[in-house]
Design a protein around this motif. Structure first.
Motif, short mmCIF file in Angstrom:
data_model
loop_
_atom_site.label_atom_id
_atom_site.label_comp_id
_atom_site.label_asym_id
_atom_site.label_seq_id
_atom_site.Cartn_x
_atom_site.Cartn_y
_atom_site.Cartn_z
N ALA A 78 0.83 -1.21 0.00
CA ALA A 78 0.00 0.00 0.00
C ALA A 78 0.86 1.26 0.00
N GLY A 79 2.02 1.20 0.65
CA GLY A 79 2.90 2.36 0.71
C GLY A 79 3.98 2.38 -0.34
N LEU A 80 4.01 1.39 -1.22
CA LEU A 80 5.08 1.28 -2.20
C LEU A 80 5.19 2.49 -3.14
N PRO A 81 4.06 3.08 -3.59
CA PRO A 81 4.19 4.24 -4.49
C PRO A 81 4.95 5.40 -3.85
N ALA A 82 4.94 5.48 -2.52
CA ALA A 82 5.62 6.59 -1.85
C ALA A 82 7.07 6.28 -1.51
N LEU A 83 7.52 5.06 -1.78
CA LEU A 83 8.87 4.66 -1.37
C LEU A 83 9.91 5.38 -2.22
N PRO A 84 10.88 6.04 -1.61
CA PRO A 84 11.89 6.81 -2.37
C PRO A 84 12.97 5.91 -2.97
N VAL A 85 12.58 5.10 -3.95
CA VAL A 85 13.52 4.22 -4.65
C VAL A 85 13.27 4.36 -6.15
N PRO A 86 14.23 4.00 -7.00
CA PRO A 86 14.01 4.08 -8.45
C PRO A 86 12.87 3.18 -8.90
N LEU A 87 12.26 3.53 -10.03
CA LEU A 87 11.11 2.78 -10.53
C LEU A 87 11.41 1.29 -10.74
N PRO A 88 12.57 0.91 -11.32
CA PRO A 88 12.85 -0.53 -11.48
C PRO A 88 12.89 -1.27 -10.14
N THR A 89 13.44 -0.63 -9.12
CA THR A 89 13.47 -1.25 -7.79
C THR A 89 12.07 -1.38 -7.23
N ARG A 90 11.24 -0.34 -7.43
CA ARG A 90 9.87 -0.40 -6.94
C ARG A 90 9.10 -1.52 -7.63
N ASN A 91 9.31 -1.68 -8.93
CA ASN A 91 8.63 -2.76 -9.66
C ASN A 91 9.09 -4.13 -9.17
N ALA A 92 10.37 -4.27 -8.90
CA ALA A 92 10.89 -5.55 -8.40
C ALA A 92 10.31 -5.86 -7.02
N LEU A 93 10.21 -4.85 -6.17
CA LEU A 93 9.62 -5.04 -4.84
C LEU A 93 8.13 -5.40 -4.96
N ASP A 94 7.44 -4.77 -5.90
CA ASP A 94 6.02 -5.07 -6.12
C ASP A 94 5.83 -6.55 -6.45
N HIS A 95 6.74 -7.10 -7.24
CA HIS A 95 6.64 -8.52 -7.60
C HIS A 95 6.97 -9.42 -6.41
N VAL A 96 8.10 -9.16 -5.75
CA VAL A 96 8.55 -10.09 -4.70
C VAL A 96 7.63 -10.05 -3.49
N LEU A 97 6.96 -8.93 -3.25
CA LEU A 97 6.02 -8.83 -2.14
C LEU A 97 4.62 -9.33 -2.51
N GLY A 98 4.46 -9.78 -3.74
CA GLY A 98 3.19 -10.39 -4.14
C GLY A 98 2.18 -9.45 -4.76
N GLY A 99 2.61 -8.26 -5.21
CA GLY A 99 1.68 -7.31 -5.79
C GLY A 99 1.12 -7.74 -7.13
N GLN A 100 1.82 -8.63 -7.82
CA GLN A 100 1.34 -9.12 -9.12
C GLN A 100 0.84 -10.56 -9.05
N GLY A 101 0.77 -11.09 -7.85
CA GLY A 101 0.37 -12.49 -7.66
C GLY A 101 1.24 -13.12 -6.60
N THR A 102 0.70 -14.12 -5.91
CA THR A 102 1.41 -14.65 -4.74
C THR A 102 2.11 -15.98 -5.00
N SER A 103 2.09 -16.49 -6.23
CA SER A 103 2.80 -17.75 -6.48
C SER A 103 4.31 -17.48 -6.46
N PRO A 104 5.13 -18.47 -6.06
CA PRO A 104 6.58 -18.26 -6.02
C PRO A 104 7.16 -17.82 -7.37
#
Length: 483
Positions: A402-428
């Motif tokens: 929920a707070g990821l859009p506000a995280l002060p990191v580059p966009l590629p890092t934010r996208n990678a975090l979105d995936h690993v934290l399950g933002g695009q789906g929770t399968s491994p």
């Protein structure tokens, strides 16, 4: 033991705690029963946005039937719940808890909601039950448009989404806007701030709605809308707020889901006319109705009411591009509308986390009950509830997403975090960006590499605390994959 099982156990412990005290047991029992029902009910998804953003039209498209009123009536001034029911029903709660069953009337295929003598100010809850497969997975909540001229109408939506006391009753929010306006920024900021307190919805899906009207509503309107939604990801006005918006035309999706053979026949007849003749009349309502065309006036008026001028233009373009029958046109309308992408996003972000989201909502509600009704052991139960809310990694992921859009990191890092934290789906495999058929050995090796990567990121000097917390959560998510 799952989080839902632990939450159910705490709720039942709390019920036993209050049974001995007759002064508070009745009210507490009602509230605790509601907490436990949250664990077994569908997810609650609220549709919200400013006035005329297309919430009701999109809800109809999702359900596949026209059950939410789209015209300005007394019903559109109140928060309306749409839930699964074996047969159609409309229930009204008003005037201090009075319950009234309203008649279920359909006019021209549309559900007609009428509050009768009850005005919106007296309504406490309006619920529509409908036999819909989607409503078996999601309870949809249609909220009145904010930025309304009637201040009390906007206030009802704000009281539901960001209550001053208690918690938001929705598990997730679909936020619709037609274009980026200061009122949208204000409401998104309010939702973000409320979520940060632990009393708001953890998930937001953004929708750039009425996408068929973008760039003048021509055949390329949807592509233009997608370009606009992509630009929102870097809009400075949304710094620290939700930035990811899907371009969706609720009108096209709704027409595709409810298209009738008679409508297709009329559109197909119009599509046989020369381009010049149609272009000359598709500029205004009056010209289109008065023109000499092979479709009767009554049918043309119906098309205008159902599709609008923009929808007619797009439907004609699709027929000329190869949609030869009603099912083909219906499928093309839905495909062009962006509805499939929205449904996929809802399923991956919310549907795959339904148990965690429901447990989170039930525990937040339980916490409120324990704070309102004190007993000898409520302090112990409150500590156990807070511990479960704080220590459950699925909840940590939801809060960080929920707070990821506000995280002060580059966009590629934010996208990678979105995936690993399950933002695009929770399968491994989805978390690690692997093909769905990746084997256990490959998956484990990829998880180990990801752990090493996020540990290296943690070694960066001067990391902000929020960034450090997110990197540590990413490591824990990868460790859970290995475990």
């Amino acid at each position: 033991m799952s989080t839902i099982d632990l939450a159910r156990m705490l709720i039942r412990d709390a019920r036993g705690e209050f049974t001995a005290d007759a002064r508070i047991s009745a009210q507490a029992a009602v509230e605790l029963a509601a907490c436990e029902r949250r664990l077994d009910e569908p997810l609650r998804v609220a549709l919200t946005g400013t006035l005329k953003s297309g919430k009701s039209t999109l809800l109809n498209a999702l359900v596949g039937e026209e059950i939410a009123p789209t015209d300005a009536t007394e019903c559109t001034r109140v928060v309306t719940w749409f839930s699964r029911s074996d047969s159609p029903r409309v229930d009204l709660t008003h005037d201090g808890g009075r319950h009234t069953s309203l008649p279920v009337r359909r006019t021209g295929g549309q559900l007609s909601l009428d509050l009768g003598p009850v005005i919106a100010d007296r309504v406490e809850r309006l619920e529509v039950g409908w036999p819909s497969s989607l409503l078996g997975h999601y309870t949809l909540v249609d909220t009145p448009g904010t930025s309304s001229n009637a201040r009390e109408v906007s206030a009802r939506t704000l009281a539901f989404l960001t209550p001053e006391e208690g918690i938001c009753e929705a598990d997730a929010v679909v936020y619709l806007m037609r274009s980026l306006h200061s009122s949208d920024v204000m409401l998104l900021r309010r939702l973000h701030e409320h979520a940060a307190t632990g009393r708001g919805s953890l998930g937001i899906v953004g929708v750039l709605s009425r996408a068929d009207e973008t760039d003048g509503g021509h055949s390329g309107a949807l592509e233009a809308a997608r370009r606009v939604s992509a630009a929102l990801r870097t809009a400075p006005e949304l710094e620290g707020l939700h930035r990811d918006f899907l371009a969706v035309s609720g009108l096209l999706a709704s027409r595709g889901r409810t298209l009738r053979q008679q409508e297709f026949t009329a559109l197909a007849q119009l599509a046989t006319q020369p381009d010049g003749a149609l272009d000359a009349v598709l500029v205004s309502y009056g010209r289109f109705v008065a023109a000499d065309l092979p479709v009767g006036t009554a049918d043309r008026e119906h098309l205008l009411a159902a599709f609008g001028m923009v929808g007619i233009r797009i439907a004609l373009s699709l027929i000329r591009s190869g949609a030869r029958d009603a099912p083909a046109l219906a499928a093309e309308l839905v495909r062009h509308s962006g509805l499939d992408e929205l449904q996929h996003t809802l399923n991956t972000r919310f549907g795959s986390r339904s148990r965690a989201l429901k447990a989170h909502s039930a525990l937040r509600a339980l916490r409120g009950v324990l704070l309102r009704h004190r007993g000898p052991n409520t302090a112990r139960l409150l500590r156990a509830t807070d511990r479960l809310l704080a220590d459950t990694h699925a909840f940590t992921e939801l809060r960080l997403l929920a707070g990821l859009p506000a995280l002060p990191v580059p966009l590629p890092t934010r996208n990678a975090l979105d995936h690993v934290l399950g933002g695009q789906g929770t399968s491994p495999t989805t978390r690690l960006g692997l093909p769905p058929d990746a084997g256990p050995t490959h998956t484990r090796a990829s998880a180990l590499r990801a752990i090493q990567h996020w540990r290296e990121q943690l070694e960066e000097p001067l990391l902000e605390p929020a960034v450090s917390r997110t990197y540590r959560a990413a490591i824990r998510s990868c460790e859970a994959i290995i475990a």
